[in-house]
Design a protein around this motif. Structure first.
Motif, PDB file in Angstrom:
ATOM      1  N   ALA A 125       5.093 -22.877   4.260  1.00 25.85           N
ATOM      2  CA  ALA A 125       6.086 -22.260   5.428  1.00 25.85           C
ATOM      3  C   ALA A 125       5.528 -20.964   5.716  1.00 25.85           C
ATOM      4  O   ALA A 125       4.281 -20.592   5.439  1.00 25.85           O
ATOM      5  N   PRO A 126       5.967 -20.464   6.805  1.00 32.54           N
ATOM      6  CA  PRO A 126       5.970 -19.043   7.496  1.00 32.54           C
ATOM      7  C   PRO A 126       5.453 -17.798   6.313  1.00 32.54           C
ATOM      8  O   PRO A 126       6.835 -18.377   5.729  1.00 32.54           O
ATOM      9  N   PRO A 127       5.251 -16.999   6.849  1.00 31.11           N
ATOM     10  CA  PRO A 127       5.643 -15.567   5.666  1.00 31.11           C
ATOM     11  C   PRO A 127       7.298 -15.100   6.118  1.00 31.11           C
ATOM     12  O   PRO A 127       7.837 -16.000   6.838  1.00 31.11           O
ATOM     13  N   LEU A 128       7.476 -14.585   5.443  1.00 28.91           N
ATOM     14  CA  LEU A 128       9.133 -13.835   5.196  1.00 28.91           C
ATOM     15  C   LEU A 128       8.725 -13.278   6.584  1.00 28.91           C
ATOM     16  O   LEU A 128       8.036 -12.214   6.852  1.00 28.91           O
ATOM     17  N   PRO A 129       9.664 -13.328   7.205  1.00 26.65           N
ATOM     18  CA  PRO A 129      10.444 -12.072   8.473  1.00 26.65           C
ATOM     19  C   PRO A 129       9.468 -10.973   8.634  1.00 26.65           C
ATOM     20  O   PRO A 129      10.575 -10.263   7.243  1.00 26.65           O
ATOM     21  N   ALA A 130       9.543 -10.561   9.246  1.00 25.01           N
ATOM     22  CA  ALA A 130       9.011  -9.655   9.465  1.00 25.01           C
ATOM     23  C   ALA A 130      10.513  -7.987   9.203  1.00 25.01           C
ATOM     24  O   ALA A 130      10.751  -7.138   8.554  1.00 25.01           O
ATOM     25  N   GLY A 131      11.518  -8.894  10.270  1.00 25.70           N
ATOM     26  CA  GLY A 131      12.967  -8.101   9.743  1.00 25.70           C
ATOM     27  C   GLY A 131      13.279  -8.226   8.818  1.00 25.70           C
ATOM     28  O   GLY A 131      14.423  -7.059   8.638  1.00 25.70           O
ATOM     29  N   ILE A 132      12.946  -9.345   7.602  1.00 25.44           N
ATOM     30  CA  ILE A 132      13.400  -9.468   6.151  1.00 25.44           C
ATOM     31  C   ILE A 132      12.816  -8.257   5.405  1.00 25.44           C
ATOM     32  O   ILE A 132      13.488  -7.070   4.468  1.00 25.44           O
ATOM     33  N   THR A 133      10.994  -8.169   5.828  1.00 24.69           N
ATOM     34  CA  THR A 133      10.619  -6.846   4.917  1.00 24.69           C
ATOM     35  C   THR A 133      11.489  -5.154   6.030  1.00 24.69           C
ATOM     36  O   THR A 133      11.335  -5.147   4.665  1.00 24.69           O
ATOM     37  N   ALA A 134      11.341  -5.583   6.530  1.00 27.49           N
ATOM     38  CA  ALA A 134      11.882  -4.099   7.105  1.00 27.49           C
ATOM     39  C   ALA A 134      13.719  -3.484   6.707  1.00 27.49           C
ATOM     40  O   ALA A 134      13.427  -2.211   6.187  1.00 27.49           O
ATOM     41  N   LEU A 135      14.055  -4.749   6.523  1.00 24.45           N
ATOM     42  CA  LEU A 135      15.429  -4.249   5.622  1.00 24.45           C
ATOM     43  C   LEU A 135      15.726  -3.546   4.355  1.00 24.45           C
ATOM     44  O   LEU A 135      15.514  -2.755   3.766  1.00 24.45           O
ATOM     45  N   PHE A 136      13.558  -4.845   4.306  1.00 27.94           N
ATOM     46  CA  PHE A 136      13.787  -4.377   2.321  1.00 27.94           C
ATOM     47  C   PHE A 136      13.631  -2.666   2.222  1.00 27.94           C
ATOM     48  O   PHE A 136      13.813  -2.376   1.445  1.00 27.94           O
ATOM     49  N   HIS A 137      12.672  -2.611   3.035  1.00 27.94           N
ATOM     50  CA  HIS A 137      12.391  -1.312   3.057  1.00 27.94           C
ATOM     51  C   HIS A 137      13.460  -0.178   3.521  1.00 27.94           C
ATOM     52  O   HIS A 137      13.350   0.958   2.509  1.00 27.94           O
ATOM     53  N   THR A 138      14.142  -0.924   3.624  1.00 30.68           N
ATOM     54  CA  THR A 138      14.907  -0.007   3.840  1.00 30.68           C
ATOM     55  C   THR A 138      16.305   0.031   3.324  1.00 30.68           C
ATOM     56  O   THR A 138      16.506   1.553   3.042  1.00 30.68           O
ATOM     57  N   TRP A 139      16.193  -0.483   2.620  1.00 30.90           N
ATOM     58  CA  TRP A 139      17.270  -0.551   1.451  1.00 30.90           C
ATOM     59  C   TRP A 139      16.622  -0.018   0.095  1.00 30.90           C
ATOM     60  O   TRP A 139      16.910  -0.335  -1.237  1.00 30.90           O
ATOM     61  N   ASN A 140      15.288   0.389  -0.051  1.00 33.56           N
ATOM     62  CA  ASN A 140      14.507   0.625  -0.914  1.00 33.56           C
ATOM     63  C   ASN A 140      14.136  -0.606  -2.089  1.00 33.56           C
ATOM     64  O   ASN A 140      14.197  -0.283  -3.038  1.00 33.56           O
ATOM     65  N   VAL A 141      13.858  -1.872  -1.638  1.00 28.05           N
ATOM     66  CA  VAL A 141      13.981  -3.037  -2.296  1.00 28.05           C
ATOM     67  C   VAL A 141      12.737  -2.844  -3.103  1.00 28.05           C
ATOM     68  O   VAL A 141      11.282  -3.006  -2.359  1.00 28.05           O
ATOM     69  N   PRO A 142      12.154  -3.289  -4.182  1.00 29.71           N
ATOM     70  CA  PRO A 142      10.576  -3.591  -4.374  1.00 29.71           C
ATOM     71  C   PRO A 142      10.628  -4.864  -4.323  1.00 29.71           C
ATOM     72  O   PRO A 142      11.297  -5.449  -5.033  1.00 29.71           O
ATOM     73  N   HIS A 143       9.629  -5.418  -3.927  1.00 30.87           N
ATOM     74  CA  HIS A 143       9.440  -6.701  -3.491  1.00 30.87           C
ATOM     75  C   HIS A 143       8.057  -6.669  -3.598  1.00 30.87           C
ATOM     76  O   HIS A 143       6.776  -5.668  -3.097  1.00 30.87           O
ATOM     77  N   GLU A 144       7.371  -8.243  -3.620  1.00 25.28           N
ATOM     78  CA  GLU A 144       6.191  -8.480  -4.269  1.00 25.28           C
ATOM     79  C   GLU A 144       6.446  -9.745  -3.136  1.00 25.28           C
ATOM     80  O   GLU A 144       7.430 -10.561  -3.317  1.00 25.28           O
ATOM     81  N   THR A 145       4.884 -10.445  -2.752  1.00 26.06           N
ATOM     82  CA  THR A 145       4.694 -11.845  -2.319  1.00 26.06           C
ATOM     83  C   THR A 145       4.109 -12.271  -3.594  1.00 26.06           C
ATOM     84  O   THR A 145       2.464 -11.605  -3.490  1.00 26.06           O
ATOM     85  N   VAL A 146       4.244 -13.810  -3.967  1.00 31.71           N
ATOM     86  CA  VAL A 146       3.254 -14.631  -4.355  1.00 31.71           C
ATOM     87  C   VAL A 146       2.608 -15.828  -3.945  1.00 31.71           C
ATOM     88  O   VAL A 146       3.256 -16.337  -2.802  1.00 31.71           O
TER      89      VAL A 146
END
Length: 236
Positions: free
Chosen positions: A67-88
């Motif tokens: 599957a493709p990686p998390l969309p860049a737009g979603i990653t940007a939203l997480f950053h805007t929302w200050n979401v702690p996020h990790e990918t495994v």
């Protein structure tokens, strides 16, 4: 429920009704990049800011080998929302038994296992997933018609084999409400683009649910309520 409650109010009600968030909780939230999990993570990013909310959370993406990686737009939203996020990363295809075809059920099961293993290894006591009202009712129909059993995905479930409680805070939220919210917030266009998507049973259950309810949210809500109002005297 209110006639047209907003998304946050519906999730708040589910959290209250099922005591989903408690003091000291460490909650892992599955982040697929689709509208459902993104809306759920948006909620957690806002809820954690409220006074007297004594819990922590983290979003986790399980990146499969096809599957493709998390969309860049979603990653940007997480950053805007200050979401702690990790990918495994997980080698889903390599786990497929000889002679078996790749399908949505297998992939989702493997990703769920990765989420649970991560939760256990890192001290998270709860795992929040983005299954919504339609998902729960479609699973009910699939189990009734395919397995001959009355069961579905409960809003809150503690596993026997894992010290982790599964949460489905979107249990009161219809897919139409999610679509409307995602469009308004600008992240509706991102979804799973897996080339192995083949879930005819889910598609048929979706069609049956639409036919049964005419797509009316009020009827979907009554179907859900019936699962909590079981009159055993009038059952076999």
């Amino acid at each position: 429920m209110a006639k047209n409650p907003n998304l946050s109010s519906l999730i708040d009600k589910a959290v209250f009704d099922y005591s989903m968030i408690e003091d000291g909780d460490r909650i892992l939230v599955g982040a697929s990049g689709g509208k459902d999990s993104t809306a759920l993570i948006e909620y957690f990013s806002q809820r954690v800011k409220r006074p007297h909310c004594n819990f922590t959370y983290k979003a986790l993406t399980v990146q499969s080998d096809f599957a493709p990686p998390l969309p860049a737009g979603i990653t940007a939203l997480f950053h805007t929302w200050n979401v702690p996020h990790e990918t495994v990363r997980a080698g889903v295809l390599a786990r497929l038994k000889p002679g078996r075809k790749m399908n949505c059920w297998w992939c989702s099961t493997q990703r769920r296992t990765e989420l649970l293993n991560y939760a256990v290894a890192n001290g998270y006591n709860k795992l929040a997933l983005g299954h919504h009202l339609d998902d729960i009712l479609e699973t009910l129909l699939m189990n009734m018609l395919g397995k001959g059993e009355l069961s579905t995905m409960p809003p809150k479930l503690t596993y026997d084999e894992y010290p982790v409680t599964i949460l489905r805070p979107l249990c009161y939220v219809s897919v139409d409400t999610l679509i409307e919210h995602a469009k308004r917030e600008g992240y509706y266009g991102w979804t799973c683009t897996c080339s192995y998507q083949n879930n005819s049973g889910r598609k048929e259950a979706h069609r049956l649910l639409q036919n049964l309810t005419g797509g009316e949210n009020a009827k979907k809500e009554r179907l859900f309520d019936s699962l909590r109002n079981i009159q055993t005297r009038y059952l076999p």
